[in-house]
Each structure stands twice: as structure tokens, then as C-alpha cells.
Design a protein around this motif. Structure first.
Motif, PDB file in Angstrom:
ATOM      1  N   GLN A 283      69.541  36.631  46.472  1.00  0.00           N
ATOM      2  CA  GLN A 283      68.859  36.321  47.726  1.00  0.00           C
ATOM      3  C   GLN A 283      67.797  35.266  47.479  1.00  0.00           C
TER       4      GLN A 283
ATOM      5  N   TYR B  70      71.258  45.708  58.555  1.00  0.00           N
ATOM      6  CA  TYR B  70      70.245  46.093  57.568  1.00  0.00           C
ATOM      7  C   TYR B  70      68.886  45.606  58.051  1.00  0.00           C
TER       8      TYR B  70
ATOM      9  N   PHE C 265      69.246  41.854  59.289  1.00  0.00           N
ATOM     10  CA  PHE C 265      70.456  41.150  58.870  1.00  0.00           C
ATOM     11  C   PHE C 265      71.693  41.853  59.403  1.00  0.00           C
TER      12      PHE C 265
ATOM     13  N   PHE D 268      76.774  37.651  48.086  1.00  0.00           N
ATOM     14  CA  PHE D 268      77.540  38.548  47.216  1.00  0.00           C
ATOM     15  C   PHE D 268      77.940  37.824  45.939  1.00  0.00           C
TER      16      PHE D 268
ATOM     17  N   GLY E  70      74.501  37.279  57.439  1.00  0.00           N
ATOM     18  CA  GLY E  70      73.819  36.260  58.210  1.00  0.00           C
ATOM     19  C   GLY E  70      72.489  35.910  57.551  1.00  0.00           C
ATOM     20  N   LEU E  71      71.807  34.908  58.107  1.00  0.00           N
ATOM     21  CA  LEU E  71      70.523  34.486  57.551  1.00  0.00           C
ATOM     22  C   LEU E  71      69.385  35.393  57.975  1.00  0.00           C
TER      23      LEU E  71
ATOM     24  N   GLY F 227      64.029  33.225  52.093  1.00  0.00           N
ATOM     25  CA  GLY F 227      64.356  32.904  53.471  1.00  0.00           C
ATOM     26  C   GLY F 227      65.827  32.959  53.814  1.00  0.00           C
ATOM     27  N   GLN F 228      66.645  33.449  52.893  1.00  0.00           N
ATOM     28  CA  GLN F 228      68.082  33.513  53.112  1.00  0.00           C
ATOM     29  C   GLN F 228      68.570  34.952  53.112  1.00  0.00           C
ATOM     30  N   GLY F 229      69.798  35.138  53.552  1.00  0.00           N
ATOM     31  CA  GLY F 229      70.420  36.440  53.434  1.00  0.00           C
ATOM     32  C   GLY F 229      70.997  36.628  52.042  1.00  0.00           C
ATOM     33  N   PRO F 230      71.242  37.846  51.640  1.00  0.00           N
ATOM     34  CA  PRO F 230      71.854  38.086  50.326  1.00  0.00           C
ATOM     35  C   PRO F 230      73.244  37.452  50.236  1.00  0.00           C
TER      36      PRO F 230
ATOM     37  N   ARG G 254      84.800  39.200  43.547  1.00  0.00           N
ATOM     38  CA  ARG G 254      83.811  38.223  43.170  1.00  0.00           C
ATOM     39  C   ARG G 254      83.547  37.279  44.333  1.00  0.00           C
ATOM     40  N   GLY G 255      82.294  36.893  44.491  1.00  0.00           N
ATOM     41  CA  GLY G 255      81.941  35.895  45.487  1.00  0.00           C
ATOM     42  C   GLY G 255      82.047  34.501  44.898  1.00  0.00           C
ATOM     43  N   ASN G 256      81.495  33.521  45.595  1.00  0.00           N
ATOM     44  CA  ASN G 256      81.605  32.121  45.179  1.00  0.00           C
ATOM     45  C   ASN G 256      80.507  31.739  44.187  1.00  0.00           C
TER      46      ASN G 256
ATOM     47  N   PHE H  30      70.190  49.750  48.165  1.00  0.00           N
ATOM     48  CA  PHE H  30      69.695  48.642  47.373  1.00  0.00           C
ATOM     49  C   PHE H  30      68.544  49.059  46.479  1.00  0.00           C
ATOM     50  N   GLY H  31      68.483  48.432  45.310  1.00  0.00           N
ATOM     51  CA  GLY H  31      67.338  48.571  44.453  1.00  0.00           C
ATOM     52  C   GLY H  31      66.242  47.615  44.880  1.00  0.00           C
TER      53      GLY H  31
ATOM     54  N   HIS I   7      63.419  45.469  50.011  1.00  0.00           N
ATOM     55  CA  HIS I   7      64.839  45.263  49.841  1.00  0.00           C
ATOM     56  C   HIS I   7      65.570  45.714  51.102  1.00  0.00           C
TER      57      HIS I   7
ATOM     58  N   LYS J   4      83.783  42.458  50.142  1.00  0.00           N
ATOM     59  CA  LYS J   4      82.681  41.514  50.179  1.00  0.00           C
ATOM     60  C   LYS J   4      82.072  41.459  51.565  1.00  0.00           C
TER      61      LYS J   4
ATOM     62  N   LEU K 243      65.757  36.287  44.217  1.00  0.00           N
ATOM     63  CA  LEU K 243      65.669  37.740  44.066  1.00  0.00           C
ATOM     64  C   LEU K 243      67.081  38.248  43.831  1.00  0.00           C
TER      65      LEU K 243
ATOM     66  N   LEU L 143      69.486  41.346  43.685  1.00  0.00           N
ATOM     67  CA  LEU L 143      69.551  42.709  44.206  1.00  0.00           C
ATOM     68  C   LEU L 143      70.801  43.414  43.705  1.00  0.00           C
TER      69      LEU L 143
ATOM     70  N   GLN M 101      75.482  51.142  51.519  1.00  0.00           N
ATOM     71  CA  GLN M 101      75.004  50.643  50.239  1.00  0.00           C
ATOM     72  C   GLN M 101      73.515  50.933  50.141  1.00  0.00           C
TER      73      GLN M 101
END
Lengths: 112, 113
Positions: free
Chosen positions: A37, B35, B88, A45, B104-105, A40-43, A57-59, A103-104, B42, B100, A88, A90, A101
Motif C-alpha cells: 500500500q 473495508y 475501500f 495484491f 479501489g483508491l 494515498g493508494q489502495g492495497p 500472484r499479482g502484477n 489484516f496485520g 490497517h 485476488k 506499507l 500488509l 481477511q
């Protein structure tokens, strides 16, 4: 019952170095996913581990690799660090095919 | 590739006002999750929607999944300062083996007391 734990909390590295981040899943969970993450962005994967294998696996480039141990804990390794790897990281655990899910707290990686 | 867009990016409200964030996917989704992430924290799972047109409520929060399963919304009634954070949405595509989540942002909510 401990939730998801991650170590270390913060880490500062320089370009070209390698880093290992660690995650212990919530008790009873067998699946671990890793996310990046940026501020200012979303997580995003990175990958998911189940039964000690990378299941999806992601990109992300091959510089990002991982491992899951028999006790379900997991490591994320990043080689040849770039400035853009600052983020960050996660870890999230779940049951296989589970909905939720957990998250830690994340590891804040700064690459100088 | 698959994209998930959220609007607005930021929302500033007075305590007691309502708040809505919208999520749109470029592809049809299998399911969508929401979320909440508090500042410095987190993501915390709120809910998953699976069925076309599904509506779920959690106290002051109402979640909707569009008929075409390409959009979703989260509505908070009478916001409180404890609602502050970034919300999110995260969707999964229709591939049954896909685990997967595409995120979103996020929409950052600020609440004035």
C-alpha cells in the motif's frame, strides 16, 4: 487469541539491498496474502500462500518472493530494492475460501 | 486489466450529515468487499456482497451491490466522528479460482464535530 502480527514495524533500507518481512496469521487461519500500500493508494495484491505454496500472484516482478512455513506463518522477500518499493506492506490472513481477511498492522518500508 | 474506481476521493461532512461512496468496476464482479482503514491503521473488513441487487445493513451503514454486479455503494446515515477513515471497496472477478482482490483508491471521510 492474538490477531495477525507482523515484524518489523518499521524498516529503512537503501537502494539495491534486500529485505525480509514476517507475518504470523490469526490463530486457526491457513491462508496468507501480502499487499503493498503506497501512500494515498489502495492495497495492491502481491501474492497469496496456502499449504506452503504460492497460489496466486499479482502484477509484481520476480524481485518479490515469499514463503509459507508449516505453522502457516509467512515471509515476504524483496530483492534489489528500488525507491518505489517504499510503502506499507500488509499481511492478511484468512481461512481457505473464507470470506473475511484479517489484516496485520503492517510494516512501513522506506527505501533511501 | 480490471479496474475498480471509487468516488469521491475525499468527503468532508458535518457530524450528523449523511455520506455515500460509490464504487465502479470495469468488469462484472463475482463479489465485492468493503473495508475501513482508520488513519495510521490497517484495513478492517466490513462486509461482502455476492448477489445481484443485494442490500445489507450494519447499524448506520447500508451497502448495495448493483444489478449488473459492476457497481456498489456504501451509505452512512448521520455520520459520527468515529466514522472518520478511508473506505475501500475491493472486488473479485468472475473466475472461480480467482482469489485476488482488486482495490479501489478509497474515499477518505472527514467528520467535523
Amino acid at each position: 487469541d492474538a490477531g495477525v502480527t507482523q515484524s518489523p514495524t518499521h524498516l529503512i533500507k537503501t537502494r539495491g539491498q534486500q529485505v525480509t518481512l514476517r507475518c504470523s496469521p490469526k490463530s486457526g487461519h491457513d491462508t496468507v496474502s501480502w499487499y503493498q500500500q503506497a501512500l494515498g493508494q489502495g492495497p495492491q495484491f502481491i501474492f497469496q500462500y496456502y499449504e506452503e505454496e504460492e497460489r496466486q500472484r499479482g502484477n509484481f516482478p520476480d524481485r518479490f518472493s515469499g514463503h509459507q512455513f508449516p505453522n502457516y506463518s509467512s515471509e515476504l522477500n524483496v530483492n534489489a530494492l528500488l525507491l518505489g518499493d517504499s510503502a506499507l506492506y500488509l499481511c492478511a490472513s484468512s481461512l481457505d475460501r473464507g470470506v473475511e481477511q484479517f489484516f496485520g498492522p503492517g510494516t512501513r518500508l522506506t527505501v533511501l | 486489466g480490471q479496474q475498480v474506481m471509487q468516488i469521491p476521493q475525499y468527503q468532508h461532512v458535518q457530524e450528523g450529515e449523511d455520506f455515500t461512496t460509490y464504487c465502479n468496476s470495469s468488469t462484472t464482479l463475482s463479489n465485492i468487499q468493503w473495508y475501513k482503514q482508520r488513519p495510521g491503521g490497517h484495513p478492517v473488513f466490513l462486509i461482502q456482497l455476492v448477489k445481484s441487487g443485494e442490500v445489507k445493513k450494519q447499524k448506520r451503514l447500508t451497502f448495495q451491490f448493483g444489478e449488473a454486479k459492476k457497481n456498489s455503494s456504501l451509505h452512512i446515515t448521520a455520520t459520527q466522528t468515529t466514522d472518520v477513515g478511508t473506505y475501500f471497496c475491493a472486488g473479485r472477478n468472475l473466475d472461480g479460482n480467482n482469489r485476488k482482490l482488486i482495490w479501489g483508491l478509497g474515499t477518505s471521510l472527514a467528520v467535523n464535530p
